[in-house]
Write a protein that holds these residues in place. Sequence first.
Motif, PDB file in Angstrom:
ATOM      1  N   THR A  86      31.990  10.416  16.727  1.00 31.64           N
ATOM      2  CA  THR A  86      31.658  10.660  15.450  1.00 31.64           C
ATOM      3  C   THR A  86      32.712  10.632  14.542  1.00 31.64           C
ATOM      4  OG1 THR A  86      30.435  12.632  16.696  1.00 31.64           O
ATOM      5  CG2 THR A  86      30.995  12.888  14.348  1.00 31.64           C
ATOM      6  N   ARG A  90      31.787   7.542  11.117  1.00 28.44           N
ATOM      7  CA  ARG A  90      31.761   8.017   9.744  1.00 28.44           C
ATOM      8  C   ARG A  90      32.676   7.090   9.023  1.00 28.44           C
ATOM      9  NH1 ARG A  90      32.300  14.638  11.015  1.00 28.44           N
ATOM     10  NH2 ARG A  90      29.981  14.895  11.535  1.00 28.44           N
ATOM     11  N   SER A  93      29.508   3.125   5.995  1.00 30.45           N
ATOM     12  CA  SER A  93      28.116   3.490   5.548  1.00 30.45           C
ATOM     13  C   SER A  93      27.094   2.537   5.860  1.00 30.45           C
ATOM     14  CB  SER A  93      28.217   3.499   4.036  1.00 30.45           C
ATOM     15  OG  SER A  93      28.339   2.180   3.532  1.00 30.45           O
TER      16      SER A  93
END
Length: 327
Positions: A86, A90, A93
């Motif tokens: 995760t 992140r 984009s």
Amino acid sequence: MKISLPVLLLLLTIIAGCTQNSSTSTTYSFVHISDTQGLASRYPKTYDYTFSYLDSIKERYNISAIIITGDLVNTWNDKKQWDAYTHAVRKTSIPLYVIAGNHDISNEENYQYFTQYTGNTKNNYVTRLENFDLVGINYVDKSLKPQEFTSIRKTLLSSPENFTIIATHFYMEQNGTLSSLGTDIGQLLIVKPTIVLSGHMHGAFVRDRVIGKYPVIEDLTNFQDGIPGGSSSKNISAGTLYTVTTRDSKVKKISSQIIWISPRQFFDSEHVLYDISVPEPDEEPSLAEVTPDCSSIPGVCGIPGNPGLGGYWNSFLKFFKGLFRFS
């Protein structure tokens, strides 16, 4: 008012030229990576850098998507590894598309953490990615149920897109032999030109061939054992970059190259895999179902492809132009 034949032919030529000039062409790319479980379990900083680097070159290469074909983590219920995943994704984009590998779901037995951390479920899916239908098929030990193939096939047949991407975990062995799922995909889901992206087996190569009457690009991308034929360090990150050229919203050309991300950044040679402007051969080539072992060769194991019916149409246009060429 009567129009002479030469004038009529000239008008037709001008109209044809104007029509061609009004067509629109675009170029974009997407990245395929797979089996990043070693980064999640041992090298989270490299996991982070993988996605931050791809984000840094997003504009330069017009990267539209990152596709991960499974094994995002090494242990399906290890929260620390899922947190590493995760944290890494992140860093970008760029739209991300994932499917489950066997390490993510305890060999089909438990989707709890995979669903919690990716938002994806056990259900396979078909969605749109630029000018492609993208099919996501989670890991299965053998193959899908007949009704699942029927549903996916129906969706593909009804779609206006002229190309499909199928992302799945275990499609073929290191030597190119298809898995049970791979064999069924070839028989049931190749209804138009297709790219099949996969991982699972340790190795890396891309090949192109013909299944039925359609060109198919088959990709095994898995660098968890290091560089094939080179360094055995597992602290590396690499993938396959696909560059796509379209005209009037239809895929016309596809090329691929290995993109090395960590510990150093560079691009391997680019290989054209599909080009509709290349005339078709007089006869469809007879292609073996199994190819030599490519796992130790970074890059491409090429098998002559078939650019599809568009090649005949392109030849016809050239012939038509020739009829009305004036000196």
